[in-house]
Design a protein around this motif. Structure first.
Motif, PDB file in Angstrom:
ATOM      1  N   ILE A   1     -31.229  11.161 -11.389  1.00  0.00           N
ATOM      2  CA  ILE A   1     -29.914  10.764 -10.864  1.00  0.00           C
ATOM      3  C   ILE A   1     -29.828   9.246 -10.924  1.00  0.00           C
ATOM      4  O   ILE A   1     -30.582   8.544 -10.253  1.00  0.00           O
TER       5      ILE A   1
ATOM      6  N   SER B   1     -28.234   5.866  -9.960  1.00  0.00           N
ATOM      7  CA  SER B   1     -27.350   5.180  -9.020  1.00  0.00           C
ATOM      8  C   SER B   1     -27.213   3.720  -9.411  1.00  0.00           C
ATOM      9  O   SER B   1     -26.111   3.181  -9.503  1.00  0.00           O
TER      10      SER B   1
ATOM     11  N   TRP C   1     -24.378   8.927 -10.763  1.00  0.00           N
ATOM     12  CA  TRP C   1     -23.798   9.069  -9.441  1.00  0.00           C
ATOM     13  C   TRP C   1     -22.771   8.016  -9.038  1.00  0.00           C
ATOM     14  O   TRP C   1     -21.640   8.333  -8.704  1.00  0.00           O
TER      15      TRP C   1
ATOM     16  N   ALA D   1     -26.701  10.584  -3.145  1.00  0.00           N
ATOM     17  CA  ALA D   1     -27.280  11.434  -4.188  1.00  0.00           C
ATOM     18  C   ALA D   1     -28.442  12.266  -3.650  1.00  0.00           C
ATOM     19  O   ALA D   1     -28.546  13.463  -3.932  1.00  0.00           O
TER      20      ALA D   1
ATOM     21  N   THR E   1     -19.189  17.851  -3.638  1.00  0.00           N
ATOM     22  CA  THR E   1     -19.854  16.766  -2.919  1.00  0.00           C
ATOM     23  C   THR E   1     -18.948  16.299  -1.786  1.00  0.00           C
ATOM     24  O   THR E   1     -17.727  16.286  -1.929  1.00  0.00           O
TER      25      THR E   1
ATOM     26  N   LYS F   1     -20.516  12.057 -11.626  1.00  0.00           N
ATOM     27  CA  LYS F   1     -20.090  12.279 -10.246  1.00  0.00           C
ATOM     28  C   LYS F   1     -18.728  11.599 -10.056  1.00  0.00           C
ATOM     29  O   LYS F   1     -18.559  10.418 -10.361  1.00  0.00           O
TER      30      LYS F   1
END
Length: 404
Positions: free
Chosen positions: A123, A125, A144, A312, A341, A357
């Motif tokens: 993931i 970020s 994310w 996340a 989410t 995301k």
């Protein structure tokens, strides 16, 4: 002196130990790795702050995973070979299931490829490149917090609408900087603006004088800083010393709250940013920021990428409750995509087929010194960019996972 870090870790350790019931102890722990820059130009922008954010998420949501959760971290030093070596060791030898954060797009792309090869989860970020959801998308990757397409297009659009028709870029000379410049330039041209030139600089540059003089001589309406971390801060400090503004507008394409204490408001007047998170947006963002600052050794406020790590990890842990095998990365990512989410940091959203995301972004501008109440009070909102406008259309990314 040795007792201080132990006290800071005590709440996290207590939360983890509480999960070791007889039933949970029989299961292999879920292992999460924070991989980022701990010592270089991005150390304050991810670094230990991302570790703190992950610790908070584990304390809050480890029970959702239904098994014990462990956290490790490492410094990739902004070197692709080092980052890939750490990720490979984590996956092959140390039982790491998820790697989070990974600023530096070249390192992020390498880690994403390894996660796919090993069927683990990555993931991003701190990672910026939109290629993570483009041609190099993966069923094992979720992107994310932000990406170069969103920041470049949204900020360029806002400034062109305000009269910034011609642009000159100071660009970090690697994948992230080039992607960021390309996204902003694409929007500038689409709105009838023009490019006056580009100066490319190495990561970690301390002297921007020659680049700024070239940008100033170009006569461009806007000087776009397609860089991040200390590079952005150093460029803005030196631009203020040269008196570039207000004759030319400075666009910090990835300027955020972490840059501001060293810069101050006088050096950043009239600067606009786009971000998915600012600590003072609402009650939810303020509550998270207060908890984070209390844990941070310098009591700093979190930036969007650090907040993204919390969000996340939260969603990842929630999804494990629906997956039989936490070691099956593709199954975990599929479960994450299937669940909406929703958290106090980014609000409701979802993960798209390409791994992007989705959540709103916010156009902010710096406050005047008179408007600021001091402390971390640096920005004010200008406009909310809705999710459907903030991200690259699914059909334009070229992700092989997208059918039709």
């Amino acid at each position: 002196m040795p007792r201080r870090p132990i006290r800071r870790l005590a709440p996290a350790l207590a939360a983890l130990l509480s999960l070791f019931t007889p039933a949970a102890a029989a299961e292999r722990p879920v292992k999460i790795g924070i991989l980022n820059d701990m010592s270089g130009p991005y150390a304050d922008y991810q670094g230990q702050g991302s570790v703190i954010a992950a610790q908070l998420a584990i304390e809050d949501f480890a029970a959702k995973a239904g098994r014990p959760v462990e956290l490790v971290s490492a410094d990739h030093q902004n070197k692709t070979d080092i980052g890939a070596s750490i990720a490979r060791r984590w996956f092959d030898q140390d039982g790491v299931d998820l790697i989070v954060d990974v600023p530096n797009s070249a390192v992020a792309l390498a880690v994403a490829n390894l996660a796919r090869e090993k069927n683990k989860v990555f993931i991003g970020s701190g990672a910026g490149t939109a290629e993570l959801t483009g041609k190099q998308c993966s069923p094992n990757t979720v992107h994310w917090t932000y990406d170069t397409w969103s920041l470049g297009h949204a900020l360029a659009k806002a400034l062109v609408q305000q009269g910034g028709k011609s642009w000159y870029f100071l660009t970090a000379d690697y994948t992230f900087g080039k992607d960021l410049e390309g996204s902003a330039a694409e929007e500038v041209k689409a709105m009838g603006g023009s490019m006056k030139g580009t100066s490319r600089h190495p990561l970690g540059t301390s002297d921007f004088s020659s680049f700024l003089l070239q940008a100033q001589a170009s006569g461009a309406d806007v000087i776009g800083l397609a860089n991040a971390g200390d590079d952005t801060s150093n460029a803005l400090k030196q631009a203020a010393e040269f008196g570039i503004a207000p004759g030319q507008r400075l666009a910090g394409l990835i300027l955020n709250i972490t840059n501001m204490p060293a810069l101050g408001l006088k050096a950043t007047q009239g600067v606009y940013i786009v971000t998915p998170y600012y600590w003072d947006l609402n009650d939810g963002t303020r509550a998270f920021a207060a908890r984070y600052a209390a844990r941070h050794p310098r009591h700093a406020m979190p930036n969007d990428m650090q907040a993204g790590v919390y969000s996340a990890v939260e969603h990842y842990l929630k999804s494990l409750g629906t997956v039989k095998d936490a070691g099956d990365g593709r199954a975990v990512v599929a479960a994450m995509k299937a669940m909406p989410t929703d958290d106090p940091i980014f609000g409701p959203g979802r993960i798209r087929e390409d791994g992007r995301k989705l959540h709103p972004m916010y156009l902010l501008t710096t406050k005047t010194p008179a408007e600021s109440k001091g402390g971390w009070d640096y920005f004010k909102p200008v406009r909310t960019v809705p999710a459907e406008e903030a991200w690259r259309p699914l059909s334009e990314g070229g992700c092989p996972l997208v059918k039709g």
